[in-house]
Write a protein that holds these residues in place. Structure first.
Motif, PDB file in Angstrom:
ATOM      1  N   LEU A  64       0.747  -1.493  -0.219  1.00  0.00           N
ATOM      2  CA  LEU A  64       0.414  -0.168  -0.023  1.00  0.00           C
ATOM      3  C   LEU A  64       0.733   1.554  -0.461  1.00  0.00           C
ATOM      4  CD1 LEU A  64      -2.706   1.669  -0.436  1.00  0.00           C
ATOM      5  CD2 LEU A  64      -2.819   1.198   2.261  1.00  0.00           C
ATOM      6  N   ALA A  65       1.704   0.763   0.862  1.00  0.00           N
ATOM      7  CA  ALA A  65       3.046   2.475   0.805  1.00  0.00           C
ATOM      8  C   ALA A  65       3.308   2.844  -0.805  1.00  0.00           C
ATOM      9  CB  ALA A  65       3.962   1.926   2.131  1.00  0.00           C
ATOM     10  N   ASN A  66       3.790   1.829  -1.367  1.00  0.00           N
ATOM     11  CA  ASN A  66       4.205   1.717  -2.570  1.00  0.00           C
ATOM     12  C   ASN A  66       3.013   2.230  -3.552  1.00  0.00           C
ATOM     13  OD1 ASN A  66       7.248   1.014  -2.151  1.00  0.00           O
ATOM     14  ND2 ASN A  66       6.767  -1.113  -2.291  1.00  0.00           N
ATOM     15  N   HIS A  67       2.067   1.696  -3.339  1.00  0.00           N
ATOM     16  CA  HIS A  67       0.845   2.254  -3.926  1.00  0.00           C
ATOM     17  C   HIS A  67       0.957   3.807  -3.960  1.00  0.00           C
ATOM     18  CE1 HIS A  67      -2.832   2.390  -6.615  1.00  0.00           C
ATOM     19  NE2 HIS A  67      -3.133   2.784  -5.519  1.00  0.00           N
ATOM     20  N   LYS A  68       0.519   3.795  -2.636  1.00  0.00           N
ATOM     21  CA  LYS A  68       0.721   5.747  -2.560  1.00  0.00           C
ATOM     22  C   LYS A  68       1.752   6.464  -3.371  1.00  0.00           C
ATOM     23  CE  LYS A  68      -2.586   5.655   1.346  1.00  0.00           C
ATOM     24  NZ  LYS A  68      -3.334   6.176   0.228  1.00  0.00           N
ATOM     25  N   ARG A  69       3.001   6.321  -3.426  1.00  0.00           N
ATOM     26  CA  ARG A  69       4.110   7.107  -3.281  1.00  0.00           C
ATOM     27  C   ARG A  69       3.758   6.582  -4.899  1.00  0.00           C
ATOM     28  NH1 ARG A  69       9.058   8.323  -2.191  1.00  0.00           N
ATOM     29  NH2 ARG A  69       8.875   6.988  -0.170  1.00  0.00           N
ATOM     30  N   GLN A  70       3.588   5.790  -5.662  1.00  0.00           N
ATOM     31  CA  GLN A  70       3.451   6.272  -7.053  1.00  0.00           C
ATOM     32  C   GLN A  70       2.211   6.646  -7.650  1.00  0.00           C
ATOM     33  OE1 GLN A  70       2.817   1.719  -8.356  1.00  0.00           O
ATOM     34  NE2 GLN A  70       5.250   0.599  -8.119  1.00  0.00           N
ATOM     35  N   THR A  71       1.163   6.230  -6.872  1.00  0.00           N
ATOM     36  CA  THR A  71      -0.311   7.034  -7.190  1.00  0.00           C
ATOM     37  C   THR A  71      -0.530   8.972  -7.065  1.00  0.00           C
ATOM     38  OG1 THR A  71      -1.802   6.109  -5.749  1.00  0.00           O
ATOM     39  CG2 THR A  71      -1.705   5.302  -7.663  1.00  0.00           C
ATOM     40  N   GLU A  72       0.243   8.810  -5.510  1.00  0.00           N
ATOM     41  CA  GLU A  72      -0.152  10.347  -5.019  1.00  0.00           C
ATOM     42  C   GLU A  72       1.429  11.387  -4.517  1.00  0.00           C
ATOM     43  OE1 GLU A  72      -2.221   9.407  -1.223  1.00  0.00           O
ATOM     44  OE2 GLU A  72      -2.981   8.432  -2.182  1.00  0.00           O
ATOM     45  N   GLY A  73       2.226  10.613  -4.963  1.00  0.00           N
ATOM     46  CA  GLY A  73       3.655  10.662  -4.856  1.00  0.00           C
ATOM     47  C   GLY A  73       4.375  11.096  -3.167  1.00  0.00           C
TER      48      GLY A  73
END
Length: 188
Positions: free
Chosen positions: A54-63
């Motif tokens: 989830l953390a990686n997803h947030k970084r990719q989608t929300e910066g």
């Protein structure tokens, strides 16, 4: 130094202010263990369900701002865990562990830190713009148009509200900063 946690020294501040370096010198001078949040944070985060995917997803989608916001409850938990486990030591927080945008999280951390009389904010300079410039140079920050997290840490009110003392490090060797802190907390 009269509080029950008076032998603890907690160093807070932005990335690259020398918290770990100064913490190491203070610990050696005081013959106390050094406890660095960066050493413990990820294991504490895991205790309450930190989700790397989830953390990686947030970084990719929300910066970076997305991942930063995701970290905040985990950072607050880590502060509580670290301080409950480690006594009579020199603690250096990660830069984000003393900055909270959410009022409830900030008040929680403020309450946890209230008994500690030796919370030291390290900054390069009393001039915030100069501090940001120095830290950007130290951290080799190159703007990509997104949030400059250290500028956020320097300008946000949390560190100033939590700190009992502020020590400016510009043009000082770590040993000089260490001596100044020891004088402030009444140990020199």
């Amino acid at each position: 130094m009269t509080s029950p946690n008076s032998s603890d020294i907690i160093l807070i501040g932005p990335i690259g202010t020398g918290k770990s370096t100064v913490g190491s010198r203070l610990a050696a001078r005081l013959n106390l263990p050094q406890c660095s949040m960066d050493e413990y944070r990820w294991s504490y985060y895991q205790e309450i369900g930190y989700d790397e995917e989830l953390a990686n997803h947030k970084r990719q989608t929300e910066g970076f701002w997305g991942i930063y916001q995701y970290w905040k409850p985990f950072e607050a938990y880590a502060v509580k865990r670290l301080l409950s486990e480690h006594k009579n030591c020199v603690v250096d927080f990660g830069a984000g562990h003393s900055v909270y945008e959410d009022d409830a999280l900030f008040q929680d951390i403020q309450q946890v830190l209230a008994p500690y009389s030796n919370i030291i904010l390290l900054l390069p300079s009393p001039d915030l713009d100069e501090s940001i410039q120095i830290l950007n140079e130290r951290n080799q920050y190159v703007s990509d148009g997104s949030l400059n997290i250290n500028e956020h840490f320097v300008r946000h009110s949390s560190n100033y509200r939590l700190a009992k003392f502020t020590v400016y490090t510009k043009a000082k060797a770590p040993e000089e900063t260490c001596r100044e802190i020891l004088e402030l907390v009444g140990v020199a």
